[in-house]
Design a protein around this motif. Structure first.
Motif, PDB file in Angstrom:
ATOM      1  N   LEU A  69      37.280  53.737  30.867  1.00 42.00           N
ATOM      2  CA  LEU A  69      36.009  53.009  30.844  1.00 42.00           C
ATOM      3  C   LEU A  69      36.233  51.511  30.640  1.00 42.00           C
ATOM      4  O   LEU A  69      35.571  50.680  31.263  1.00 42.00           O
ATOM      5  N   PHE A  70      37.177  51.165  29.773  1.00 44.33           N
ATOM      6  CA  PHE A  70      37.493  49.758  29.537  1.00 44.33           C
ATOM      7  C   PHE A  70      38.031  49.104  30.813  1.00 44.33           C
ATOM      8  O   PHE A  70      37.558  48.040  31.233  1.00 44.33           O
ATOM      9  N   LEU A  71      39.020  49.739  31.431  1.00 45.66           N
ATOM     10  CA  LEU A  71      39.630  49.167  32.637  1.00 45.66           C
ATOM     11  C   LEU A  71      38.643  49.126  33.795  1.00 45.66           C
ATOM     12  O   LEU A  71      38.677  48.197  34.610  1.00 45.66           O
ATOM     13  N   ARG A  72      37.752  50.108  33.878  1.00 47.83           N
ATOM     14  CA  ARG A  72      36.723  50.097  34.925  1.00 47.83           C
ATOM     15  C   ARG A  72      35.799  48.904  34.738  1.00 47.83           C
ATOM     16  O   ARG A  72      35.432  48.230  35.703  1.00 47.83           O
ATOM     17  N   GLU A  73      35.433  48.609  33.505  1.00 50.05           N
ATOM     18  CA  GLU A  73      34.566  47.459  33.239  1.00 50.05           C
ATOM     19  C   GLU A  73      35.261  46.152  33.631  1.00 50.05           C
ATOM     20  O   GLU A  73      34.631  45.260  34.199  1.00 50.05           O
ATOM     21  N   VAL A  74      36.559  46.060  33.357  1.00 48.92           N
ATOM     22  CA  VAL A  74      37.303  44.865  33.764  1.00 48.92           C
ATOM     23  C   VAL A  74      37.310  44.756  35.289  1.00 48.92           C
ATOM     24  O   VAL A  74      37.057  43.682  35.849  1.00 48.92           O
ATOM     25  N   ARG A  75      37.572  45.877  35.987  1.00 49.74           N
ATOM     26  CA  ARG A  75      37.576  45.862  37.456  1.00 49.74           C
ATOM     27  C   ARG A  75      36.211  45.454  37.990  1.00 49.74           C
ATOM     28  O   ARG A  75      36.110  44.650  38.913  1.00 49.74           O
ATOM     29  N   HIS A  76      35.156  45.992  37.426  1.00 47.55           N
ATOM     30  CA  HIS A  76      33.806  45.654  37.883  1.00 47.55           C
ATOM     31  C   HIS A  76      33.495  44.181  37.619  1.00 47.55           C
ATOM     32  O   HIS A  76      32.803  43.538  38.409  1.00 47.55           O
ATOM     33  N   THR A  77      34.011  43.655  36.522  1.00 50.58           N
ATOM     34  CA  THR A  77      33.822  42.229  36.227  1.00 50.58           C
ATOM     35  C   THR A  77      34.513  41.373  37.281  1.00 50.58           C
ATOM     36  O   THR A  77      33.929  40.408  37.790  1.00 50.58           O
ATOM     37  N   VAL A  78      35.736  41.726  37.634  1.00 51.31           N
ATOM     38  CA  VAL A  78      36.459  40.979  38.668  1.00 51.31           C
ATOM     39  C   VAL A  78      35.700  41.049  39.992  1.00 51.31           C
ATOM     40  O   VAL A  78      35.520  40.035  40.670  1.00 51.31           O
ATOM     41  N   ILE A  79      35.226  42.227  40.346  1.00 50.74           N
ATOM     42  CA  ILE A  79      34.469  42.385  41.592  1.00 50.74           C
ATOM     43  C   ILE A  79      33.215  41.521  41.564  1.00 50.74           C
ATOM     44  O   ILE A  79      32.888  40.851  42.546  1.00 50.74           O
ATOM     45  N   ARG A  80      32.493  41.525  40.446  1.00 51.59           N
ATOM     46  CA  ARG A  80      31.286  40.696  40.326  1.00 51.59           C
ATOM     47  C   ARG A  80      31.614  39.218  40.460  1.00 51.59           C
ATOM     48  O   ARG A  80      30.905  38.458  41.131  1.00 51.59           O
ATOM     49  N   THR A 127      44.984  30.268  44.533  1.00 53.79           N
ATOM     50  CA  THR A 127      45.911  30.948  43.621  1.00 53.79           C
ATOM     51  C   THR A 127      45.137  31.758  42.576  1.00 53.79           C
ATOM     52  O   THR A 127      45.493  32.906  42.281  1.00 53.79           O
ATOM     53  N   CYS A 128      44.071  31.183  42.047  1.00 52.22           N
ATOM     54  CA  CYS A 128      43.245  31.897  41.066  1.00 52.22           C
ATOM     55  C   CYS A 128      42.638  33.155  41.696  1.00 52.22           C
ATOM     56  O   CYS A 128      42.648  34.234  41.087  1.00 52.22           O
ATOM     57  N   ILE A 129      42.128  33.025  42.899  1.00 50.09           N
ATOM     58  CA  ILE A 129      41.535  34.173  43.601  1.00 50.09           C
ATOM     59  C   ILE A 129      42.612  35.217  43.886  1.00 50.09           C
ATOM     60  O   ILE A 129      42.381  36.419  43.749  1.00 50.09           O
ATOM     61  N   ASP A 130      43.796  34.765  44.267  1.00 48.76           N
ATOM     62  CA  ASP A 130      44.898  35.704  44.534  1.00 48.76           C
ATOM     63  C   ASP A 130      45.232  36.523  43.298  1.00 48.76           C
ATOM     64  O   ASP A 130      45.518  37.722  43.390  1.00 48.76           O
ATOM     65  N   VAL A 131      45.205  35.896  42.122  1.00 50.42           N
ATOM     66  CA  VAL A 131      45.497  36.615  40.878  1.00 50.42           C
ATOM     67  C   VAL A 131      44.413  37.653  40.599  1.00 50.42           C
ATOM     68  O   VAL A 131      44.705  38.799  40.229  1.00 50.42           O
ATOM     69  N   LEU A 132      43.149  37.280  40.796  1.00 53.47           N
ATOM     70  CA  LEU A 132      42.054  38.246  40.595  1.00 53.47           C
ATOM     71  C   LEU A 132      42.188  39.425  41.562  1.00 53.47           C
ATOM     72  O   LEU A 132      42.023  40.588  41.173  1.00 53.47           O
ATOM     73  N   CYS A 133      42.496  39.133  42.811  1.00 51.45           N
ATOM     74  CA  CYS A 133      42.656  40.198  43.807  1.00 51.45           C
ATOM     75  C   CYS A 133      43.868  41.070  43.494  1.00 51.45           C
ATOM     76  O   CYS A 133      43.834  42.288  43.701  1.00 51.45           O
ATOM     77  N   ALA A 134      44.934  40.461  42.991  1.00 50.69           N
ATOM     78  CA  ALA A 134      46.121  41.232  42.619  1.00 50.69           C
ATOM     79  C   ALA A 134      45.781  42.231  41.526  1.00 50.69           C
ATOM     80  O   ALA A 134      46.275  43.372  41.530  1.00 50.69           O
ATOM     81  N   TYR A 135      44.930  41.835  40.591  1.00 53.66           N
ATOM     82  CA  TYR A 135      44.511  42.768  39.541  1.00 53.66           C
ATOM     83  C   TYR A 135      43.811  43.983  40.159  1.00 53.66           C
ATOM     84  O   TYR A 135      44.047  45.121  39.754  1.00 53.66           O
ATOM     85  N   LEU A 136      42.959  43.740  41.150  1.00 52.16           N
ATOM     86  CA  LEU A 136      42.235  44.845  41.780  1.00 52.16           C
ATOM     87  C   LEU A 136      43.165  45.772  42.559  1.00 52.16           C
ATOM     88  O   LEU A 136      42.852  46.946  42.750  1.00 52.16           O
ATOM     89  N   ARG A 137      44.303  45.261  42.992  1.00 51.25           N
ATOM     90  CA  ARG A 137      45.250  46.088  43.744  1.00 51.25           C
ATOM     91  C   ARG A 137      46.168  46.908  42.846  1.00 51.25           C
ATOM     92  O   ARG A 137      46.893  47.785  43.336  1.00 51.25           O
ATOM     93  N   LEU A 138      46.148  46.655  41.545  1.00 50.26           N
ATOM     94  CA  LEU A 138      46.990  47.436  40.639  1.00 50.26           C
ATOM     95  C   LEU A 138      46.575  48.902  40.677  1.00 50.26           C
ATOM     96  O   LEU A 138      45.390  49.219  40.812  1.00 50.26           O
ATOM     97  N   PRO A 139      47.533  49.806  40.561  1.00 52.52           N
ATOM     98  CA  PRO A 139      47.172  51.234  40.540  1.00 52.52           C
ATOM     99  C   PRO A 139      46.312  51.560  39.324  1.00 52.52           C
ATOM    100  O   PRO A 139      46.459  50.940  38.266  1.00 52.52           O
TER     101      PRO A 139
END
Length: 117
Positions: free
Chosen positions: A50-61, A19-31
């Motif tokens: 730039l802020f949102l890109r850093e959040v996306r990169h953090t989730v990916i990492r 469920t935790c992983i699903d939430v992280l992946c859902a964030y990455l799927r947001l437009p």
């Protein structure tokens, strides 16, 4: 994001971890707006991007650091530096790397290399 990843690490059940992983992946799927689509000269839009890109990169990492097996994955940002692959075959054959420089979008084929572990 770090708290959610920590919750997944300490989850008492596989379902809660998923469920935790699903939430992280859902964030990455947001437009999101790509850098090339930002309004020219809009500093606020650039700062938000730039802020949102850093959040996306953090989730990916975070996901990358916990990956054991994956295939057919598209990473928008993030790096594999420090990733350790073990117990199988890792192939980047057919992968593409996109690089954005001011005014230039480059597409280069990855090295035709397979790592056996």
């Amino acid at each position: 994001m770090y708290a959610l990843a920590g919750l997944a690490d300490d989850a008492p059940t596989r379902d809660l971890r998923q469920t935790c992983i699903d939430v992280l992946c859902a964030y990455l799927r947001l437009p999101y707006t790509a850098e090339l689509d930002l309004p020219s000269g809009d500093a606020d839009a650039r700062h938000l991007y730039l802020f949102l890109r850093e959040v996306r990169h953090t989730v990916i990492r975070l996901i990358r650091d916990h990956l054991r097996v994956f295939g057919g994955v598209v990473f928008d940002g993030g790096r594999f530096g420090g990733a350790m692959f073990s117990g199988g075959t890792v192939s980047f054959c057919g992968a593409w790397r996109y690089s954005v420089r001011p005014g230039v979008l480059e597409r280069a084929a990855s090295a035709r290399r397979t790592a056996r572990t």
